[in-house]
Design an enzyme around this catalytic site. Structure first.
Site, PDB file in Angstrom:
ATOM      1  N   LYS A 126       1.169  -1.287   0.011  1.00 34.01           N
ATOM      2  CA  LYS A 126      -0.208   0.371   0.241  1.00 34.01           C
ATOM      3  C   LYS A 126       1.023   1.637   0.174  1.00 34.01           C
ATOM      4  O   LYS A 126       2.141   1.029   0.476  1.00 34.01           O
ATOM      5  CB  LYS A 126      -1.125   0.093   1.293  1.00 34.01           C
ATOM      6  CG  LYS A 126      -2.024   0.633   1.527  1.00 34.01           C
ATOM      7  CD  LYS A 126      -3.386   0.238   0.482  1.00 34.01           C
ATOM      8  CE  LYS A 126      -4.400   1.107   0.513  1.00 34.01           C
ATOM      9  NZ  LYS A 126      -5.911   0.488  -0.451  1.00 34.01           N
ATOM     10  N   ASP A 166      -7.302   4.281  -4.908  1.00 29.68           N
ATOM     11  CA  ASP A 166      -7.305   4.417  -3.460  1.00 29.68           C
ATOM     12  C   ASP A 166      -8.314   5.926  -2.738  1.00 29.68           C
ATOM     13  O   ASP A 166      -8.298   6.356  -4.275  1.00 29.68           O
ATOM     14  CB  ASP A 166      -7.106   4.234  -1.928  1.00 29.68           C
ATOM     15  CG  ASP A 166      -7.304   3.655  -0.687  1.00 29.68           C
ATOM     16  OD1 ASP A 166      -7.802   2.043  -0.458  1.00 29.68           O
ATOM     17  OD2 ASP A 166      -7.442   4.383   0.273  1.00 29.68           O
TER      18      ASP A 166
HETATM   19  P1  NDP Z   1     -12.862   8.241  -2.097  1.00 33.64           P
HETATM   20  O1  NDP Z   1     -11.571   9.432  -2.801  1.00 33.64           O
HETATM   21  O2  NDP Z   1     -13.747   7.693  -4.136  1.00 33.64           O
HETATM   22  O3  NDP Z   1     -13.982   7.927  -1.808  1.00 33.64           O
HETATM   23  C1  NDP Z   1     -13.903   8.377  -0.570  1.00 33.64           C
HETATM   24  C2  NDP Z   1     -14.888   9.123   0.028  1.00 33.64           C
HETATM   25  O4  NDP Z   1     -15.165   8.707   1.465  1.00 33.64           O
HETATM   26  C3  NDP Z   1     -15.470  10.492  -0.394  1.00 33.64           C
HETATM   27  O5  NDP Z   1     -16.953  10.525  -0.177  1.00 33.64           O
HETATM   28  C4  NDP Z   1     -15.365  10.700   1.028  1.00 33.64           C
HETATM   29  O6  NDP Z   1     -15.589  12.574   1.250  1.00 33.64           O
HETATM   30  C5  NDP Z   1     -15.505  10.073   1.865  1.00 33.64           C
HETATM   31  N1  NDP Z   1     -14.516  10.331   3.580  1.00 33.64           N
HETATM   32  C6  NDP Z   1     -12.725   9.820   2.983  1.00 33.64           C
HETATM   33  N2  NDP Z   1     -12.636  10.235   4.932  1.00 33.64           N
HETATM   34  C7  NDP Z   1     -13.511  10.369   5.000  1.00 33.64           C
HETATM   35  C8  NDP Z   1     -13.403  10.854   6.780  1.00 33.64           C
HETATM   36  N3  NDP Z   1     -12.616  11.012   7.033  1.00 33.64           N
HETATM   37  N4  NDP Z   1     -14.975  11.334   7.004  1.00 33.64           N
HETATM   38  C9  NDP Z   1     -15.425  11.479   6.425  1.00 33.64           C
HETATM   39  N5  NDP Z   1     -16.241  10.911   5.202  1.00 33.64           N
HETATM   40  C10 NDP Z   1     -14.687  10.583   4.489  1.00 33.64           C
HETATM   41  O7  NDP Z   1     -12.359   6.579  -2.240  1.00 33.64           O
HETATM   42  P2  NDP Z   1     -12.900   5.326  -2.610  1.00 33.64           P
HETATM   43  O8  NDP Z   1     -14.124   5.198  -2.869  1.00 33.64           O
HETATM   44  O9  NDP Z   1     -11.858   4.845  -3.807  1.00 33.64           O
HETATM   45  O10 NDP Z   1     -12.686   4.483  -0.936  1.00 33.64           O
HETATM   46  C11 NDP Z   1     -13.143   4.541   0.206  1.00 33.64           C
HETATM   47  C12 NDP Z   1     -12.957   3.095   0.771  1.00 33.64           C
HETATM   48  O11 NDP Z   1     -12.720   2.197   0.281  1.00 33.64           O
HETATM   49  C13 NDP Z   1     -11.977   3.325   1.640  1.00 33.64           C
HETATM   50  O12 NDP Z   1     -11.976   2.464   2.833  1.00 33.64           O
HETATM   51  C14 NDP Z   1     -10.789   2.958   0.408  1.00 33.64           C
HETATM   52  O13 NDP Z   1      -9.650   1.755   1.507  1.00 33.64           O
HETATM   53  C15 NDP Z   1     -11.571   1.318   0.552  1.00 33.64           C
HETATM   54  N6  NDP Z   1     -11.343   1.088  -0.748  1.00 33.64           N
HETATM   55  C16 NDP Z   1     -11.058   1.384  -1.710  1.00 33.64           C
HETATM   56  C17 NDP Z   1     -10.832   0.245  -3.233  1.00 33.64           C
HETATM   57  C18 NDP Z   1     -11.254   0.984  -4.614  1.00 33.64           C
HETATM   58  O14 NDP Z   1     -11.058   0.222  -5.199  1.00 33.64           O
HETATM   59  N7  NDP Z   1     -11.789   1.949  -4.847  1.00 33.64           N
HETATM   60  C19 NDP Z   1     -10.764  -0.870  -3.296  1.00 33.64           C
HETATM   61  C20 NDP Z   1     -11.007  -1.337  -1.279  1.00 33.64           C
HETATM   62  C21 NDP Z   1     -11.103  -0.688  -0.547  1.00 33.64           C
HETATM   63  P3  NDP Z   1     -14.988  13.560   0.692  1.00 33.64           P
HETATM   64  O15 NDP Z   1     -14.674  14.592  -0.456  1.00 33.64           O
HETATM   65  O16 NDP Z   1     -15.807  14.895   1.598  1.00 33.64           O
HETATM   66  O17 NDP Z   1     -12.893  13.550   1.124  1.00 33.64           O
END
Ligand code: NDP
Length: 445
Positions: A126, A166
């Site tokens: 990672k 991510d």
């Molecule tokens: P994105 O950046 O596309 O989206 C993340 C979302 O979560 C945004 O809406 C963001 O809001 C919100 N968010 C992040 N941190 C916080 C926080 N501290 N409090 C409130 N809202 C928060 O990321 P992904 O969708 O790719 O990833 C989301 C999760 O899924 C993570 O845990 C990641 O590790 C996991 N994951 C992702 C994979 C992938 O293929 N993308 C694979 C496996 C797991 P804002 O815009 O306001 O920051």
């Protein structure tokens, strides 16, 4: 934890001070694999726990770049190459202000067992940076990505280490990083990054894969009780890649997702999320959830409390680690929630997991439920290596097959170790034993 395992865990704490997320991830794995350790004492004899918690390599580097006003900015870059027992290091890059060594190590550690569960040939890694793309211009994001890749390029390669996206890293960032890698190496190594654009080596279904997989896992869990998602009210957190495609698949399976969130608040849309509008706001305009509410009659924005205060049948946490604590879990349970499938990595705190397990609901940990993303990354690598491209239906059928297999291996492992229905034990034991057996075969390395 029994004494021998506790003393190894104490060693992890001593050697890695100030890394609470990493400690949390290690503790969960150690606690839940105890039945496997009892059955195979050779795992302790071969110091598998000590070795698997010490990354092969930890790379930290300076990322200098110039912002649009001409000011020099300095960020910190990370790549943790955790385990190559099963294949090249594989795992995403996270760009967010709060990124630190503890967060990248917890994610890398989880990734080892998640990748193992897919049954595919991928080790665990990672990386990321404390750079936050929010509010930055495309030109700033490009300059940052180019500087980041200038150092990262010397550590990665299609058979060495293959990063992906991510939080904060989507198609735009992968594009800028791939462009810089190609320029530095003078070689079109499509398999060096996954999550690429469709015109330059990307795979259909990669964008959708994590969210789709999380919902498919929930559907498989429900099927063990003779139920399905049809007609269920679904609560989703996050509004990024994982959340959006979890909502899409839940809708396709006849459920009604009614929430999503970002760091500015959460939205309740009792009529069911308007997915096209959400994609327009988040994917096209890179806006905030409030922009959705402005254009959607009947939807409301809540800026205090938690999305888990809303009653619903199924919860899909798809935002970030530790976003669902013990109190939120109890509120969800009181609201009638019977299924939790984690799209994010480690979104439920240990107290929340305990509450779900005590209540006997269907609970799927992220390392199983969100493995569809990395599994489809492996499919992208396979297409790159074969210089071929599958259509959507072929790629989706493979994803569905992999998620079913992951579900079934979790069920089988939980039964084998005497705790049927315990997906935490099932996922950790199935993921761990494959890695541990290969580590033994490879000798003391
Ligand atoms: P994105 O950046 O596309 O989206 C993340 C979302 O979560 C945004 O809406 C963001 O809001 C919100 N968010 C992040 N941190 C916080 C926080 N501290 N409090 C409130 N809202 C928060 O990321 P992904 O969708 O790719 O990833 C989301 C999760 O899924 C993570 O845990 C990641 O590790 C996991 N994951 C992702 C994979 C992938 O293929 N993308 C694979 C496996 C797991 P804002 O815009 O306001 O920051």
């Amino acid at each position: 934890m029994r004494e021998a395992v506790q003393s190894i865990y104490d060693g992890v704490l001593d050697r890695n001070p100030g890394q609470p997320e990493f400690h949390q991830a290690v503790k969960e794995v150690f606690e839940s694999i105890e039945p496997a350790l009892e059955r195979k004492p050779e795992y302790l004899d071969a110091a598998i726990l000590e070795r698997v918690t010490e990354p092969d390599r930890q790379i930290m580097f300076r990322v200098p770049w110039v912002d649009d006003s001409g000011k020099v900015q300095v960020n910190r870059g990370f790549r943790i190459e955790f385990s190559s027992a099963l294949g090249p290091y594989k795992g995403g890059l996270r760009f967010r202000e709060n990124v630190n060594l503890s967060i990248i190590k917890f994610l890398g550690f989880e990734q080892i067992f998640k990748n193992s569960l897919t049954g595919l040939a991928m080790g665990g890694g990672k990386g990321g940076s404390d750079f936050d793309p929010h509010g930055r211009s495309d030109a700033e994001v490009m300059r940052f990505c180019q500087s980041f890749m200038t150092e990262l390029a010397r550590h990665i390669g299609p058979s060495t280490d293959v990063p992906a996206g991510d939080i904060g890293v989507g198609g735009r960032e992968i594009g800028y990083m791939f462009g810089q890698y190609k320029r530095l190496r003078n070689s079109y190594d499509a398999g060096v990054l996954t999550g690429k654009g469709l015109a330059w080596g990307g795979s259909l279904v990669r964008t959708e894969a994590t969210g789709y997989g999380t919902v498919l896992f929930a559907q498989s869990m429900l099927a063990t009780k003779g139920e399905s998602l049809e007609g269920k009210k679904v609560l989703v957190s996050g509004a990024g890649n994982v959340a959006i495609y979890a909502i899409e698949k839940a809708q396709q399976l006849g459920a009604t997702p009614i929430t999503f969130s970002d760091s500015s608040g959460y939205v309740v849309d009792e009529a069911g999320v308007d997915l096209e509008l959400l994609k327009q706001v988040k994917e096209v305009e890179r806006g905030r959830v409030a922009d959705y509410v402005e254009r959607r009659p009947g939807a409301r924005l809540v800026t205090g409390g938690s999305v888990w205060d809303v009653p619903g049948d199924v919860a899909l946490p798809c935002a970030t680690q530790n976003e669902l604590d013990g109190d939120a879990a109890n509120t969800l349970l009181r609201g009638g929630c019977g299924v939790v499938s984690e799209g994010a990595n480690m979104p439920s705190t240990p107290e929340a997991v305990e509450a779900f397990q005590k209540a006997g609901i269907l609970f799927a940990p992220g390392k199983a439920a969100n493995a569809g993303g990395v599994a489809t990354s492996a499919l992208e690598m396979e297409q790159n290596a074969g210089r071929t491209r599958w259509d959507f239906a072929t790629a989706e059928a493979k994803l569905t097959g992999i998620m079913t297999d992951i579900h079934d291996s979790c069920v089988a492992a939980a039964e084998e170790y005497g705790r049927p229905g315990d997906y935490v034990l099932g996922a950790n034991a199935a993921g761990f034993t494959r890695v541990a057996d290969v580590m033994i075969a490879h000798g003391i390395v």
